[in-house]
Design an enzyme around this catalytic site. Structure first.
Site, PDB file in Angstrom:
ATOM      1  CD  GLN C 182       0.147  25.115  52.154  1.00 32.62           C
ATOM      2  OE1 GLN C 182      -0.137  24.679  51.030  1.00 32.62           O
ATOM      3  NE2 GLN C 182       1.376  25.519  52.468  1.00 32.62           N
ATOM      4  CB  ALA C 223      -0.327  16.899  47.830  1.00 33.63           C
ATOM      5  CG  HIS C 224       0.216  21.915  48.629  1.00 38.10           C
ATOM      6  ND1 HIS C 224       0.853  22.769  49.493  1.00 38.10           N
ATOM      7  CD2 HIS C 224       1.166  21.064  48.173  1.00 38.10           C
ATOM      8  CE1 HIS C 224       2.112  22.455  49.538  1.00 38.10           C
ATOM      9  NE2 HIS C 224       2.335  21.432  48.766  1.00 38.10           N
ATOM     10  CG  ASN C 225      -0.603  24.420  44.794  1.00 39.73           C
ATOM     11  OD1 ASN C 225      -0.069  24.372  45.897  1.00 39.73           O
ATOM     12  ND2 ASN C 225      -1.236  25.477  44.359  1.00 39.73           N
TER      13      ASN C 225
END
Lengths: 322, 322, 322
Positions: C182, C223-225
């Site tokens: 990531q 979560a990511h993004n």
């Protein structure tokens, strides 16, 4: 950080169609990538973004190789998404600073814990008596590994993870609860990744077991005596109750739940927000979610749902009449 | 760790039928116990495992005493599960190493906090100004107890617990949120156990109150001004919203939720994954869970559910016609 | 802590009807406030508590000013709830002790992190290389801010918060999972408050973004993004999956979930326990919750629900016949 396309294919393989000297300074999504960046195209539904992409290079499968080459430089590989994963690892290695001490001075590691010389214990971690941390494993920061718990090789435990807190066990006694001491431990295999603030409780008598290659996202609760099979992955906020046995190669969607003492076969996929209330013996996708609606519609349907059994009786009565 | 059967009954009572010199080296489930281990039989549905068990001794109730004795050594007691709980405590005391310093040197304890001399504050805990920790209470590791919060006697707080973070309170002001400072605290009674990474917020004006004997599992959220009555137990991942008042002797299943400002009577049992949306005045079991199904069946039923109100109208129309 | 009513209106404005020398020693709910305490009345449904309240002073709107004045001292203001919020802030400032060192000696702050001189980093926090912490921001205790993540001005991060753990990303490879490193970070705007043990993962390639004025309660997973728009507020235990884009001025109830890659418009309100499974383009309230019932009734309705599709077919058949 900079890599030439030649460096990339030398490390990761793949067929380069384009200029080996082209310099790449970053990885980016296909639609926003700039000329100094590399992108990938794995899902055919994004194919229409290919021609217009400004990426310096695109990673594609064989089927799209010619189309990609017309646009500019590309790397052809059987599995572009996997190639992308390996590329992020190459990039990360390039970015990584000196890794610092193997055991951060602020960590509290019991003298009777066994930490492999190649493991890293980050700041403010606690590793208790008799715990074992395998080769190449990283406890990032503020991670607990409790007494006698073991973590295999090449694992990553993110901040706030708690391995080996007591399982939740009490015997009722005249309206109060008497604690059942949790005498087991937690055994975690190799190549396991555990997300931030996730908890895995120690077993009551035997151990809680997480097999090789399992991936757990953040804020997951794994109760005592659970067993999770190899390469199973769970998204955030999942709860697994005590003594559940989950197969290999399963996936569990976010905020799903699994009741205690159940058995889930290999290759079972549980949708987000679904509660598993019975053992599942057949592979497949399983779901139980109330469909979202505008609030007014939901209210009407929910009110009717509370009378559903009676509605069925009314239909039965009608069937008898006609 | 070793105990003779004579040692066990001397400590815990019960009628020993068998060899007092028999040495026990562990506690195990009935079906996997070995000759050096002791097991228990509390649930009659496991009765058929009794004859085949290889356990060195089995703890049983009076009704199964003769049957157990035919198999080998046994201890007869009115409540085998409770006896097992007390036996785990006996075992744990035997296993425990020297307990180390009362306050671990890595803990950050404010000079104006009051920690009983018999309490233990583990590594990397934070105890703030004006907090009070009662006799015999254990903060295992990486636990926060905030300003002016109090924890009673004989409590166990597992790693990552946060007591006394600010409750979630804001006043809207032209589209933005203005913080309402949380001026209350948290008051925790005696014999309370709180699981890993569970959070209990401080009250807005008054206090959040956890009464004696409450047991909370991991990753639970207790909002500001909640009150939880004596001996209530909650499984992992439960969320309780602000100002809810929960009675005594309740149980709340995993991932259940309770909305704010509700009142729950004593002896109410909420099933896992159930959202309590109204006050409950009668004891009993309450549930609201979408039943799990294979995904294809779920899709069909969920789609129909969104038209349920209309389906009822159609049934009504049919009833008028016939 | 004591304030005269004159001090309060001098700081916060409002029209005082009563004795400016009256001494206030605390803030309390209208129904339990004592003569030395100040209370507020914002919700007209509590109006009947006004006459009987023993509060030393009541904060009210213009419509109830005369009624309040007959009872005793009052402060009249257009928005009593907002006035109360500002009063709690005034009170808190009075209560606060010396704030201690800007960076607590037990915190682990990388030399390459940039911490504003007016920020406070509490005990046992970890701030990694390249992280930036803005002016006036407080990391209370045991907070992680990962590499290259940025936190704006006047933010509050409660204990156990993890900013910048790895997003959950893996590529499948012959039944196993290959980690996607990531490479993005987390960017948090100004005036953001983040509750205890909440996690915000770093982006895969780009960044996870939390805009100005967002308020997140405890035990939330972002979560990511993900991108969360300005002044959106989420209650405890919410999970937001990867790459979801949430608008401004939204609210999300406790334990709700939002699936990945969805878009939610501004001014959308999601009820507690509701899973958002599709993008929402219109403002409004959305719900999907199985209604709670006594367990026996639930069982009957749930069993019928699993046959709902067939029930519809039966109604169709009846309609054809009649």
């Amino acid at each position: 950080m900079q890599l030439r396309l030649a460096d990339i294919v030398q490390s990761l393989g793949g067929e380069l169609r384009g200029d080996p000297q082209c310099v790449i300074e970053g990885i980016a999504p296909l639609e926003s990538a700039q000329p100094g960046q590399i992108a990938f195209l794995a899902n055919p539904k994004y194919r229409q973004q290919l021609a217009a992409s400004r990426a310096g290079c695109v990673i594609v499968g064989a089927a799209l190789a010619d189309e990609a080459q017309q646009r500019g430089d590309c790397i052809v590989t059987p599995d572009p998404y996997l190639y992308y994963a390996r590329l992020t690892q190459l990039w990360k290695r390039g970015l990584a600073a000196g890794t610092g001490p193997a055991i951060h001075p602020s960590a509290v590691v019991d003298p009777e814990a066994v930490v492999d010389a190649t493991a890293r214990i980050g700041p403010l971690c606690v590793v208790e008596r008799g715990a074992r941390i395998g080769a190449g494993t990283v406890l990032t920061a503020r991670v607990n590994v409790g007494e006698r718990c073991t973590v295999g090789e090449r694992c990553i435990l993110h901040p706030g993870v708690v391995i080996g807190a007591d399982g939740f066990g009490f015997a009722p006694d005249k309206g109060a609860w008497v604690k059942i001491e949790q005498l087991g431990a937690v055994r975690i295999g190799d190549d396991v990744e555990i997300g931030a603030n996730t908890c895995i409780d120690r077993g009551a008598l035997g151990d809680t077991v997480i097999e090789d290659g399992v991936k757990l996202d953040n804020l997951i609760q794994i109760a005592h005596n659970v067993r999770i099979g190899k390469h199973t992955a769970m998204a955030g906020c999942v709860g697994v109750a005590g003594s559940a046995t989950i197969g290999a190669h399963c996936t569990v969607g976010g905020s799903a739940g699994i009741l205690g003492h159940l058995t889930i076969a290999d290759h079972v996929h549980i949708s987000s927000f679904t509660l598993v209330t019975r053992s599942i013996h057949e592979p497949g996708q399983y779901t139980g979610v109330f469909p979202i609606d505008d609030n007014a519609s939901w209210e009407k349907n929910a009110a009717t749902l509370r009378q559903l059994h009676k509605l069925r009786e009314r239909v039965k009565a009608l069937e008898k009449k006609t």
